[in-house]
Design a protein around this motif. Structure first.
Motif, short mmCIF file in Angstrom:
data_model
loop_
_atom_site.label_atom_id
_atom_site.label_comp_id
_atom_site.label_asym_id
_atom_site.label_seq_id
_atom_site.Cartn_x
_atom_site.Cartn_y
_atom_site.Cartn_z
N HIS A 1 18.63 39.36 51.00
CA HIS A 1 17.88 38.88 49.84
C HIS A 1 16.37 38.90 50.06
CE1 HIS A 1 21.19 36.64 47.38
NE2 HIS A 1 21.40 37.93 47.51
N GLN A 2 15.91 39.51 51.15
CA GLN A 2 14.47 39.60 51.36
C GLN A 2 13.76 40.29 50.20
OE1 GLN A 2 12.70 38.34 54.26
NE2 GLN A 2 11.05 38.61 52.76
N PRO A 3 14.28 41.41 49.66
CA PRO A 3 13.61 42.02 48.50
C PRO A 3 13.57 41.09 47.28
CG PRO A 3 15.07 43.61 49.53
CD PRO A 3 15.37 42.28 50.17
N LEU A 4 14.64 40.33 47.06
CA LEU A 4 14.66 39.38 45.96
C LEU A 4 13.60 38.30 46.18
CD1 LEU A 4 15.86 38.15 43.39
CD2 LEU A 4 17.61 37.05 44.82
N PHE A 5 13.52 37.78 47.38
CA PHE A 5 12.51 36.77 47.72
C PHE A 5 11.11 37.33 47.50
CE2 PHE A 5 9.55 34.96 50.82
CZ PHE A 5 9.64 33.61 50.53
N ASP A 6 10.88 38.55 47.98
CA ASP A 6 9.55 39.16 47.83
C ASP A 6 9.18 39.30 46.36
OD1 ASP A 6 9.40 39.35 50.57
OD2 ASP A 6 9.98 41.47 50.64
N ARG A 7 10.14 39.67 45.53
CA ARG A 7 9.86 39.81 44.09
C ARG A 7 9.57 38.45 43.47
NH1 ARG A 7 14.01 41.94 39.30
NH2 ARG A 7 12.46 41.88 37.63
N ILE A 8 10.32 37.43 43.86
CA ILE A 8 10.12 36.09 43.30
C ILE A 8 8.73 35.58 43.65
CG2 ILE A 8 10.84 33.68 43.44
CD1 ILE A 8 13.74 34.71 43.67
N VAL A 9 8.34 35.66 44.92
CA VAL A 9 7.06 35.06 45.31
C VAL A 9 5.88 35.88 44.82
CG1 VAL A 9 8.10 33.90 47.29
CG2 VAL A 9 7.03 36.14 47.60
N ALA A 10 6.09 37.17 44.55
CA ALA A 10 5.00 37.99 44.02
C ALA A 10 4.65 37.62 42.59
CB ALA A 10 5.38 39.47 44.10
N GLU A 11 5.65 37.21 41.82
CA GLU A 11 5.44 36.97 40.40
C GLU A 11 5.74 35.54 39.97
OE1 GLU A 11 7.84 39.78 38.29
OE2 GLU A 11 7.19 41.47 39.52
N HIS A 12 6.47 34.79 40.82
CA HIS A 12 7.00 33.49 40.40
C HIS A 12 6.80 32.49 41.53
CE1 HIS A 12 8.63 35.55 36.88
NE2 HIS A 12 8.96 36.51 37.73
N LEU A 13 7.84 31.79 41.97
CA LEU A 13 7.67 30.70 42.92
C LEU A 13 8.93 30.47 43.74
CD1 LEU A 13 6.13 28.12 43.98
CD2 LEU A 13 7.12 26.91 42.03
N ALA A 14 8.75 30.22 45.04
CA ALA A 14 9.82 29.73 45.90
C ALA A 14 9.33 28.46 46.59
CB ALA A 14 10.22 30.77 46.94
N ILE A 15 10.19 27.44 46.67
CA ILE A 15 9.83 26.20 47.33
C ILE A 15 10.93 25.79 48.30
CG2 ILE A 15 8.38 25.34 45.46
CD1 ILE A 15 10.67 23.57 44.55
N SER A 16 10.53 25.00 49.30
CA SER A 16 11.48 24.51 50.30
C SER A 16 10.96 23.19 50.85
CB SER A 16 11.63 25.52 51.44
OG SER A 16 12.42 24.98 52.49
N GLU A 17 11.89 22.31 51.21
CA GLU A 17 11.52 21.07 51.89
C GLU A 17 11.39 21.26 53.39
OE1 GLU A 17 13.65 17.43 50.84
OE2 GLU A 17 14.68 18.56 49.28
N PHE A 18 11.74 22.44 53.90
CA PHE A 18 11.94 22.61 55.33
C PHE A 18 10.81 23.44 55.95
CE2 PHE A 18 15.97 22.35 53.06
CZ PHE A 18 16.45 21.17 53.59
#
Length: 205
Positions: free
Chosen positions: A103-120
């Motif tokens: 899912h690295q490509p999916l993550f890269d697409r999300i953070v390029a245009e949108h947002l990813a968050i984590s508590e860790f």
């Protein structure tokens, strides 16, 4: 951190919120958010259902929140972005430890245009407790959630009028949401196009 600009407003209003959230990408959207989660091994029909639901909600102005897991989560993120909407990934891992690695490509697409968050923080190990914490955060930042097609409202000031069973005909409007003052603006048949009437709006006082 809790006091920093961009910290999700919904988390400021609940007991024991995460004191620190790690972020990659854009600020947290101000639009109403819906969490869409489900099986890591969905049927083709389940995956298609998710894509339809997520795409329609994103197109109506909802931010789609999910956990970036295999299956339903990934389909929800992808459909929201494909529809030109917004999505947020709430992760049970540090932002630099993508799981699954595919899912690295999916993550890269999300953070390029949108947002990813984590508590860790970076370097922390994933444990069984990571997933309930992720799920709690995902629910708390969302006004509504969809699990296996069942739409539930968390925030009584926000209305979503849509029938999760939009593959089923003859339901006579929304069979899943019924509360005084809420309105189903679709026709008498629940169809795929009926999801076009799910624009978020506030309940009349």
């Amino acid at each position: 951190t809790f006091d920093a600009p961009g910290y999700p407003a919904a988390l400021r209003e609940v007991p024991s919120p995460p004191l620190v959230l790690y972020r990659a990408g854009k600020p947290f959207p101000e639009d109403p958010a819906v969490a869409i989660v489900g099986s890591r091994a969905p049927t083709p029909a389940g995956r298609e259902f998710t894509r339809q639901l997520s795409g329609e909600l994103a197109g109506c102005g909802w931010t789609v929140v999910s956990g970036m897991a295999r299956g339903i989560d990934a389909a929800a993120h992808e459909a929201a972005m494909d529809a030109g909407g917004r999505t947020v990934a709430v992760m049970p891992t540090p932002l630099d430890a993508i799981s699954p690695k595919s899912h690295q490509p999916l993550f890269d697409r999300i953070v390029a245009e949108h947002l990813a968050i984590s508590e860790f923080p970076s370097g922390s190990r994933v444990s069984k407790g990571s997933f309930p914490r992720r799920n709690r955060t995902m629910a708390l930042v969302s006004h509504a959630s969809a699990l296996d097609g069942q739409v539930q409202i968390h925030d009584p000031s926000t209305l979503v009028a849509c029938d999760g069973r939009f593959y089923t005909f003859g339901t006579g409007g929304s069979a899943l949401i019924s509360d005084d003052g809420w309105t189903w603006r679709g026709g008498t048949r629940a169809t795929r196009s009926g999801m076009a009437d799910c624009t978020p709006k506030t309940r009349a006082s």
